[in-house]
Motif scaffolding. Structure first.
Motif, PDB file in Angstrom:
ATOM      1  N   TYR A   5      22.449 -12.356  25.111  1.00  0.00           N
ATOM      2  CA  TYR A   5      23.533 -11.255  25.228  1.00  0.00           C
ATOM      3  C   TYR A   5      22.920 -10.110  26.378  1.00  0.00           C
ATOM      4  O   TYR A   5      23.776  -9.669  26.803  1.00  0.00           O
ATOM      5  N   GLU A   6      21.640 -10.042  26.148  1.00  0.00           N
ATOM      6  CA  GLU A   6      21.152  -8.938  26.931  1.00  0.00           C
ATOM      7  C   GLU A   6      21.157  -9.165  28.420  1.00  0.00           C
ATOM      8  O   GLU A   6      21.584  -8.234  29.380  1.00  0.00           O
ATOM      9  N   LYS A   8      23.410 -11.257  29.943  1.00  0.00           N
ATOM     10  CA  LYS A   8      24.890 -11.131  30.265  1.00  0.00           C
ATOM     11  C   LYS A   8      25.280  -9.821  30.486  1.00  0.00           C
ATOM     12  O   LYS A   8      26.010  -9.133  31.457  1.00  0.00           O
ATOM     13  N   LYS A   9      24.709  -8.657  29.637  1.00  0.00           N
ATOM     14  CA  LYS A   9      25.030  -7.275  29.862  1.00  0.00           C
ATOM     15  C   LYS A   9      24.418  -6.649  31.077  1.00  0.00           C
ATOM     16  O   LYS A   9      24.902  -6.023  31.813  1.00  0.00           O
ATOM     17  N   LEU A  10      23.135  -7.243  31.461  1.00  0.00           N
ATOM     18  CA  LEU A  10      22.310  -6.773  32.438  1.00  0.00           C
ATOM     19  C   LEU A  10      23.216  -6.998  33.740  1.00  0.00           C
ATOM     20  O   LEU A  10      23.092  -6.462  34.801  1.00  0.00           O
ATOM     21  N   GLY A  13      27.630  -6.233  32.445  1.00  0.00           N
ATOM     22  CA  GLY A  13      28.066  -5.091  31.690  1.00  0.00           C
ATOM     23  C   GLY A  13      28.283  -3.743  32.367  1.00  0.00           C
ATOM     24  O   GLY A  13      28.151  -3.702  33.515  1.00  0.00           O
ATOM     25  N   SER A  14      28.869  -2.684  31.718  1.00  0.00           N
ATOM     26  CA  SER A  14      28.897  -1.443  32.191  1.00  0.00           C
ATOM     27  C   SER A  14      27.569  -0.731  32.460  1.00  0.00           C
ATOM     28  O   SER A  14      26.501  -1.349  32.032  1.00  0.00           O
ATOM     29  N   ASP A  16      26.572   2.035  31.246  1.00  0.00           N
ATOM     30  CA  ASP A  16      25.927   2.524  30.116  1.00  0.00           C
ATOM     31  C   ASP A  16      25.190   1.297  29.313  1.00  0.00           C
ATOM     32  O   ASP A  16      23.844   1.485  28.823  1.00  0.00           O
ATOM     33  N   GLU A  17      25.830  -0.033  29.415  1.00  0.00           N
ATOM     34  CA  GLU A  17      25.115  -0.960  28.609  1.00  0.00           C
ATOM     35  C   GLU A  17      23.752  -1.537  29.264  1.00  0.00           C
ATOM     36  O   GLU A  17      23.048  -1.643  28.619  1.00  0.00           O
ATOM     37  N   ARG A  18      23.827  -1.410  30.578  1.00  0.00           N
ATOM     38  CA  ARG A  18      22.777  -1.729  31.489  1.00  0.00           C
ATOM     39  C   ARG A  18      21.713  -1.002  31.209  1.00  0.00           C
ATOM     40  O   ARG A  18      20.507  -1.242  30.773  1.00  0.00           O
ATOM     41  N   GLU A  20      21.162   1.136  28.776  1.00  0.00           N
ATOM     42  CA  GLU A  20      20.739   1.050  27.374  1.00  0.00           C
ATOM     43  C   GLU A  20      19.855  -0.133  27.074  1.00  0.00           C
ATOM     44  O   GLU A  20      18.373   0.032  26.392  1.00  0.00           O
ATOM     45  N   ILE A  21      20.008  -1.088  27.578  1.00  0.00           N
ATOM     46  CA  ILE A  21      19.219  -2.578  27.588  1.00  0.00           C
ATOM     47  C   ILE A  21      17.772  -2.121  28.399  1.00  0.00           C
ATOM     48  O   ILE A  21      16.673  -2.427  27.846  1.00  0.00           O
TER      49      ILE A  21
END
Length: 110
Positions: A5-6, A8-10, A13-14, A16-18, A20-21
């Motif tokens: 999940y992380e 994929k977000k990196l 993702g947006s 903000d999501e990047r 955050e991780i």
């Protein structure tokens, strides 16, 4: 599944999501580097989290590279994003040890 999940977000993702991780992982890594019983990054070292998170964000897509060149632009990355903060981290550790020694009445001879 959390790692997938992380990743994929990196990668997709947006911002903000990047961020955050990246911040979460930067904090986790700094706590390991500090090597103590801390549950959170000390306020004195928050700037390290900010700086390293920004470096990592700007380097998305170039992870694992030691250097990068394109049309006259050349970048070289250090082994660890925390390398340039090693002296500050060590200084913080020493000051914490000194504070601990004062609290329990110890002293050191150098």
């Amino acid at each position: 599944m959390a790692i997938t999940y992380e990743i994929k977000k990196l990668l997709g993702g947006s911002s903000d999501e990047r961020l955050e991780i990246i911040e979460k992982r930067t904090r986790e890594r700094l706590l390991i580097i500090l090597g103590s019983d801390l549950k959170e990054v000390p306020p004195e070292l928050e700037y390290v989290v900010l700086d390293v998170s920004l470096k990592r964000f700007n380097r998305i897509g170039q992870e694992g590279m030691q250097s990068y060149s394109q049309e006259g632009l050349s970048m070289t990355f250090s082994e660890s994003d925390f390398d340039e903060y090693a002296d500050e981290i060590e200084s913080w550790r020493k000051s914490r040890e000194t504070e601990g020694d004062k609290k329990i009445g110890r002293f050191r001879l150098y």
